[in-house]
Design a protein around this motif. Structure first.
Motif, PDB file in Angstrom:
ATOM      1  N   GLY A  55       0.806  -1.215   0.000  1.00  0.00           N
ATOM      2  CA  GLY A  55       0.000   0.000   0.000  1.00  0.00           C
ATOM      3  C   GLY A  55       0.837   1.262   0.000  1.00  0.00           C
ATOM      4  O   GLY A  55       0.318   2.355  -0.235  1.00  0.00           O
ATOM      5  N   ASP A  56       2.139   1.138   0.269  1.00  0.00           N
ATOM      6  CA  ASP A  56       3.031   2.309   0.267  1.00  0.00           C
ATOM      7  C   ASP A  56       3.238   2.856  -1.137  1.00  0.00           C
ATOM      8  O   ASP A  56       3.313   4.055  -1.335  1.00  0.00           O
ATOM      9  CB  ASP A  56       4.397   1.963   0.875  1.00  0.00           C
ATOM     10  CG  ASP A  56       4.321   1.628   2.357  1.00  0.00           C
ATOM     11  OD1 ASP A  56       3.273   1.906   2.982  1.00  0.00           O
ATOM     12  OD2 ASP A  56       5.310   1.087   2.879  1.00  0.00           O
ATOM     13  N   ARG A 162      -7.635   1.094  -6.883  1.00  0.00           N
ATOM     14  CA  ARG A 162      -8.756   0.139  -6.862  1.00  0.00           C
ATOM     15  C   ARG A 162      -8.297  -1.219  -6.360  1.00  0.00           C
ATOM     16  O   ARG A 162      -9.032  -1.907  -5.660  1.00  0.00           O
ATOM     17  CB  ARG A 162      -9.392   0.028  -8.251  1.00  0.00           C
ATOM     18  CG  ARG A 162     -10.293   1.193  -8.587  1.00  0.00           C
ATOM     19  CD  ARG A 162     -11.230   0.889  -9.750  1.00  0.00           C
ATOM     20  NE  ARG A 162     -10.567   0.380 -10.929  1.00  0.00           N
ATOM     21  CZ  ARG A 162      -9.992   1.134 -11.861  1.00  0.00           C
ATOM     22  NH1 ARG A 162      -9.999   2.439 -11.752  1.00  0.00           N
ATOM     23  NH2 ARG A 162      -9.425   0.571 -12.902  1.00  0.00           N
ATOM     24  N   PHE A 163      -7.076  -1.623  -6.725  1.00  0.00           N
ATOM     25  CA  PHE A 163      -6.534  -2.882  -6.221  1.00  0.00           C
ATOM     26  C   PHE A 163      -6.463  -2.849  -4.695  1.00  0.00           C
ATOM     27  O   PHE A 163      -6.827  -3.814  -4.029  1.00  0.00           O
ATOM     28  CB  PHE A 163      -5.142  -3.149  -6.811  1.00  0.00           C
ATOM     29  CG  PHE A 163      -4.427  -4.301  -6.161  1.00  0.00           C
ATOM     30  CD1 PHE A 163      -4.803  -5.614  -6.418  1.00  0.00           C
ATOM     31  CD2 PHE A 163      -3.373  -4.077  -5.274  1.00  0.00           C
ATOM     32  CE1 PHE A 163      -4.150  -6.686  -5.806  1.00  0.00           C
ATOM     33  CE2 PHE A 163      -2.722  -5.133  -4.664  1.00  0.00           C
ATOM     34  CZ  PHE A 163      -3.105  -6.443  -4.931  1.00  0.00           C
ATOM     35  N   LEU A 164      -6.000  -1.727  -4.142  1.00  0.00           N
ATOM     36  CA  LEU A 164      -5.867  -1.612  -2.679  1.00  0.00           C
ATOM     37  C   LEU A 164      -7.221  -1.682  -1.966  1.00  0.00           C
ATOM     38  O   LEU A 164      -7.268  -2.006  -0.786  1.00  0.00           O
ATOM     39  CB  LEU A 164      -5.146  -0.309  -2.306  1.00  0.00           C
ATOM     40  CG  LEU A 164      -3.691  -0.200  -2.768  1.00  0.00           C
ATOM     41  CD1 LEU A 164      -3.113   1.157  -2.376  1.00  0.00           C
ATOM     42  CD2 LEU A 164      -2.839  -1.342  -2.215  1.00  0.00           C
ATOM     43  N   ARG A 165      -8.306  -1.393  -2.683  1.00  0.00           N
ATOM     44  CA  ARG A 165      -9.654  -1.493  -2.104  1.00  0.00           C
ATOM     45  C   ARG A 165     -10.332  -2.822  -2.445  1.00  0.00           C
ATOM     46  O   ARG A 165     -11.445  -3.085  -1.999  1.00  0.00           O
ATOM     47  CB  ARG A 165     -10.535  -0.343  -2.617  1.00  0.00           C
ATOM     48  CG  ARG A 165     -10.099   1.026  -2.152  1.00  0.00           C
ATOM     49  CD  ARG A 165     -11.106   2.105  -2.526  1.00  0.00           C
ATOM     50  NE  ARG A 165     -11.400   2.196  -3.955  1.00  0.00           N
ATOM     51  CZ  ARG A 165     -10.767   2.993  -4.809  1.00  0.00           C
ATOM     52  NH1 ARG A 165      -9.792   3.793  -4.392  1.00  0.00           N
ATOM     53  NH2 ARG A 165     -11.103   3.016  -6.087  1.00  0.00           N
ATOM     54  N   SER A 166      -9.677  -3.651  -3.256  1.00  0.00           N
ATOM     55  CA  SER A 166     -10.300  -4.887  -3.745  1.00  0.00           C
ATOM     56  C   SER A 166     -10.360  -5.966  -2.667  1.00  0.00           C
ATOM     57  O   SER A 166      -9.554  -5.999  -1.732  1.00  0.00           O
ATOM     58  CB  SER A 166      -9.517  -5.435  -4.948  1.00  0.00           C
ATOM     59  OG  SER A 166      -8.268  -5.965  -4.540  1.00  0.00           O
ATOM     60  N   ASP A 167     -11.326  -6.862  -2.820  1.00  0.00           N
ATOM     61  CA  ASP A 167     -11.433  -8.010  -1.904  1.00  0.00           C
ATOM     62  C   ASP A 167     -10.176  -8.865  -1.962  1.00  0.00           C
ATOM     63  O   ASP A 167      -9.740  -9.408  -0.950  1.00  0.00           O
ATOM     64  CB  ASP A 167     -12.641  -8.873  -2.280  1.00  0.00           C
ATOM     65  CG  ASP A 167     -13.960  -8.220  -1.925  1.00  0.00           C
ATOM     66  OD1 ASP A 167     -13.958  -7.276  -1.096  1.00  0.00           O
ATOM     67  OD2 ASP A 167     -15.000  -8.638  -2.472  1.00  0.00           O
ATOM     68  N   LEU A 168      -9.605  -8.976  -3.131  1.00  0.00           N
ATOM     69  CA  LEU A 168      -8.394  -9.780  -3.298  1.00  0.00           C
ATOM     70  C   LEU A 168      -7.287  -9.292  -2.361  1.00  0.00           C
ATOM     71  O   LEU A 168      -6.708 -10.073  -1.608  1.00  0.00           O
ATOM     72  CB  LEU A 168      -7.937  -9.708  -4.760  1.00  0.00           C
ATOM     73  CG  LEU A 168      -6.721 -10.528  -5.163  1.00  0.00           C
ATOM     74  CD1 LEU A 168      -6.980 -12.013  -4.956  1.00  0.00           C
ATOM     75  CD2 LEU A 168      -6.393 -10.264  -6.622  1.00  0.00           C
ATOM     76  N   TYR A 169      -7.019  -7.990  -2.388  1.00  0.00           N
ATOM     77  CA  TYR A 169      -5.981  -7.416  -1.528  1.00  0.00           C
ATOM     78  C   TYR A 169      -6.410  -7.449  -0.061  1.00  0.00           C
ATOM     79  O   TYR A 169      -5.624  -7.825   0.809  1.00  0.00           O
ATOM     80  CB  TYR A 169      -5.665  -5.985  -1.963  1.00  0.00           C
ATOM     81  CG  TYR A 169      -4.629  -5.299  -1.099  1.00  0.00           C
ATOM     82  CD1 TYR A 169      -3.324  -5.775  -1.036  1.00  0.00           C
ATOM     83  CD2 TYR A 169      -4.951  -4.179  -0.333  1.00  0.00           C
ATOM     84  CE1 TYR A 169      -2.367  -5.148  -0.244  1.00  0.00           C
ATOM     85  CE2 TYR A 169      -4.002  -3.547   0.453  1.00  0.00           C
ATOM     86  CZ  TYR A 169      -2.716  -4.040   0.491  1.00  0.00           C
ATOM     87  OH  TYR A 169      -1.766  -3.428   1.276  1.00  0.00           O
TER      88      TYR A 169
END
Length: 182
Positions: A55-56, A162-169
């Protein structure tokens, strides 16, 4: 558009299941019963603390093999994996030592990702596209630098948040210490 919105949640689950391949490999016939494979697979999956560091910056995410795989899976769900593929192709291109290999790889990258209506065309402005085309007249390691920088910027501003907010992450960073499936 409505159908696409309905399809995306199931596609996201599908991608999570595809990442499960790391889990299922040890179930294949002839798997090493000693557990060595389990140790290797566990070493691929980051701890929640490691994953939090993604996330950095996008750079930290791309430097981690599992993070890169997770980001690629996420981009697949958004039908935008060509951006990452182009960026990775440029990284590989910079490592080529032979001029003849560099020339053929540059032409391949251009025709695959930059040429208008190419199969994996990335979203570049006309100036960047033209600049890159001109660079192919005298191919060197930096001929894709501007285009690569633009695509990195797109991923950083658009897909990465969006990746950082995704269920996957979120599943990766919220995994329980003792309940890891690996």
């Amino acid at each position: 558009a409505c159908l696409l919105k309905l399809a995306l949640p199931s596609r996201a689950k599908d991608m999570k299941n595809r990442l499960g391949i790391f889990r299922r490999r040890n179930e294949s016939p002839g798997a090493n019963p000693s557990g060595k494979l389990d140790k290797v697979l566990k070493s691929l999956k980051p701890t929640p603390e490691e994953a939090l560091k993604w996330g950095d910056s996008l750079e930290k995410l791309l430097l981690h093999k599992y993070g890169l795989a997770a980001f690629r899976a996420f981009l697949r769900t958004e039908f935008s994996e060509e951006n990452l593929e182009f960026w990775l192709a440029c990284e590989e291109f910079k490592k080529i030592k032979s001029q003849s290999k560099m020339v053929s790889k540059a032409k391949k990258i251009f025709s695959e990702y930059i040429a208008i209506q190419s199969c994996k065309e990335v979203n570049l402005d006309s100036y960047t596209r033209e600049h890159t085309k001109e660079n192919l007249q005298s191919i060197n390691r930096s001929c894709f630098d501007l285009a690569q920088k633009r695509i990195y910027g797109l991923m950083e501003k658009d897909s990465y948040p969006r990746f950082l907010r995704s269920d996957l992450y979120l599943d990766i960073i919220n995994q329980k210490k003792g309940s890891s499936p690996l």
